[in-house]
Structures are given as structure tokens and as C-alpha cells.
Design a protein around this motif. Sequence first.
Motif, PDB file in Angstrom:
ATOM      1  N   CYS A 116       3.413  13.725  18.765  1.00  0.00           N
ATOM      2  CA  CYS A 116       1.992  14.084  18.686  1.00  0.00           C
ATOM      3  C   CYS A 116       1.067  12.904  18.973  1.00  0.00           C
ATOM      4  O   CYS A 116       0.017  13.085  19.592  1.00  0.00           O
ATOM      5  N   GLU A 117       1.408  11.693  18.524  1.00  0.00           N
ATOM      6  CA  GLU A 117       0.402  10.642  18.480  1.00  0.00           C
ATOM      7  C   GLU A 117       0.808   9.347  19.147  1.00  0.00           C
ATOM      8  O   GLU A 117       1.039   9.293  20.346  1.00  0.00           O
ATOM      9  N   SER A 122       1.743  13.475  22.926  1.00  0.00           N
ATOM     10  CA  SER A 122       0.721  14.083  23.778  1.00  0.00           C
ATOM     11  C   SER A 122       0.542  15.531  23.359  1.00  0.00           C
ATOM     12  O   SER A 122       1.503  16.187  22.950  1.00  0.00           O
ATOM     13  N   HIS A 124      -0.020  17.846  25.421  1.00  0.00           N
ATOM     14  CA  HIS A 124       0.577  18.633  26.500  1.00  0.00           C
ATOM     15  C   HIS A 124       2.084  18.733  26.300  1.00  0.00           C
ATOM     16  O   HIS A 124       2.779  17.728  26.134  1.00  0.00           O
ATOM     17  N   SER A 200      -7.509  19.193  21.273  1.00  0.00           N
ATOM     18  CA  SER A 200      -7.526  18.066  22.193  1.00  0.00           C
ATOM     19  C   SER A 200      -7.539  18.537  23.645  1.00  0.00           C
ATOM     20  O   SER A 200      -8.312  18.034  24.465  1.00  0.00           O
ATOM     21  N   LEU A 273      -6.220   6.854  21.184  1.00  0.00           N
ATOM     22  CA  LEU A 273      -6.181   8.307  21.308  1.00  0.00           C
ATOM     23  C   LEU A 273      -7.331   8.909  20.508  1.00  0.00           C
ATOM     24  O   LEU A 273      -7.690   8.412  19.441  1.00  0.00           O
TER      25      LEU A 273
END
Length: 358
Positions: A116-117, A122, A124, A200, A273
Motif C-alpha cells: 500500500c505505502e 501503490s 494501482h 487516491s 506519497l
Amino acid sequence: MTVTFSTGPTGIGTSAARAHRPPTEHAEQPVRPIPGLYWHPVKEPEPLLYQELDRRIKAWAIEEIDLFPPEWEEQFDSFGTGRYICLTYPEAAGLEHLEAAARLLVAENAVDDCYCEDHGGSPHGLGARLLMAHSALERPYAVAPYEQQWQEKLDSEPPCRAYRSAMQTFDRLAADQVRDREIHDLARLHLGYLAEAAWSIDGVVPPLPEYLTVRQYNSFRPCLTIVDAVAGYAFPADLHDHPKMQQVIALASLATTLVNDLYSYTKELRSTLPHVNLPTVIQHHEQLSAEESYYKAIEIHNDVMHRFEAESAACAAELPGPLTERFLHQIATWLDGNHWWHATNTDRYTLPGFLPAE
């Protein structure tokens, strides 16, 4: 039967802190308990205990499952897993039970970081990665050749290896009903990850009700839900699954995660991010300053904590008995330890400079 909660040293409101705060400063401040935050003091665990737990969990992560490359070692150490686990499970049945909880926590963090981070994550393609990770908790069954291919894919993914190994360790100590409960709550966690990934991708800041809903799912609930197993017993399913108890656990989950939002606020502002947290969501939708939004986030956290305590007392009255009392006490203790770890983890967190100086 009455559940008694100690009084937090900072009171229940933040208006006095706002009225007497000094002029706004933008420099960050060392971590300490956030002024105006409602919290309860805890006893520090024995250093020798959490140092041994750190030694064990690091050996597992490096030697058994090859979880991370050498360049991540310093960050792994700075998290302070052993102290975190000892603070949140002070009534653990033994070192093996603490280690089982620590393995689950490290595995959850690996899925978050790697999928995730910060470490290659991501939004995607996150759904496919989380599906793979969740299947490490619940073995997939298919036609034999395809099942073997799936297992080979699991073996190649460090976060999946961590999940599988951690759950195998937990299985040896926990009742089947607690294992199933934990898998269910990890699915809630993954649902929260997916919702945040959708924000996001869509480039949106969610409205406050939607954000708070997700933070009840993307929360520390998988850690909270196993307090009984770590203490060496199984809280009966009919009590755990009762709507009143589920309400208490949900409120606790939300409260713990809002603590993280407040303490990680400056850390997330520095991140490469994009992050949303409670203060930034408030600032975006209510057109407040960063300082005003942060103080409003404190008030929301405090309201959730007070509701958690009120509902805990109501739950204890409706489901009287020593096991209910024990489980509720351990949930509350977990919240307190979680706050203190955040408040004292100077390696990870600082506070915004507009808060009043010590």
C-alpha cells in the motif's frame, strides 16, 4: 458489575488549550502526549522482556521468512515492536503469546508498507495483491495444478510469507473461533486499504463521515480482537459477537486509529506519497486552518473515547460476568498502551509546532 476507567490527566475538552496557546510556530516539536488529548497512563514494561521479544521477532523476520532487505533493518528496529506489544498486552500468558501477537503485527505492517505505502506500494493493482495476501491466511482450494501455482506465488512474496507464518504461529495458541475472528478482522483491514486506494486513484478527499467509516476498518482491530488469545483464554463467541460488544470493539478500533492520525500527522506531511488523515480531511472540507483542523481532530478523538467508555460500561451491565469484565478491561488496556507507544516513539513521530510548548 461496573467497569471503572481511570481519569485522563488532560481532561475531556480542548477549549482551554486553544484559548491559551502561544502564537503559531511551524517548526515540529518532540513527541509527547498531545495537549488536550484524552488518555490514561500506563506502566512501562520490563526492558529485558521487550528486548528479548525484539530479538526473537527480528530473528524470525530475517532468518525464517526473509521479510526485508538489509537496507530496511534500521527502520525495522526503530519501530520498537517488542515494547509496543508489551505495552498493549500487559496480561499476556507468556513470551510465546507475545511473540505470536508480534508476528501478526509485523506481518500486517509488511502488507501495508510493501503493498500500500512506503516500500513499493501503490493503489494501482492493490486489489490483486491484497487478495494474494489474504489467501495466505485462508488457504485457497482449486484444481491441483492451479492450487500449486498459487502456492508458489505465495512463497515468492515476503508479505505473504509473513502472514502465513504468523498465522501458523497464532494457530498453535488460539482457539479456532479466535482464529476465524482474526481472519475476519484482517479482511476488514484490507477493505479499508482498498477504499483508501480508490480515493487516491480518483484524486478525492473523502467527506468526513466516509473517512471515519474507513478508519474503523483500516484500524488496529486485528490487534484488539486477539487480546483474549494473547492472555491465554478464549472469550466465548456468543459474548464476543453480541451487538453491544461489537459496538465497543468498533469504537475502540476507531479511537486507536485516530490516535495514529494525530501522532503521524507531521510524518505524513513529509511523505512523498499523498496521505489523508483526520486533520487534513477536516481542513479540506471545513475550510479551517491546519491548526484549527488539528484541534478539531483532537475533539473528535476525545468524543470517540468517551463513547467507547460509556458503551463499555453499558456492555458490562448487559453481559455481566468475569469474562466480559476481563475482555473489556484488556481492550481498554490495549488502547492505553497504543497511545503511550505513539506518544513516546521519538524515532517515528514529532508533533506540529502550533501545539503549546511543554
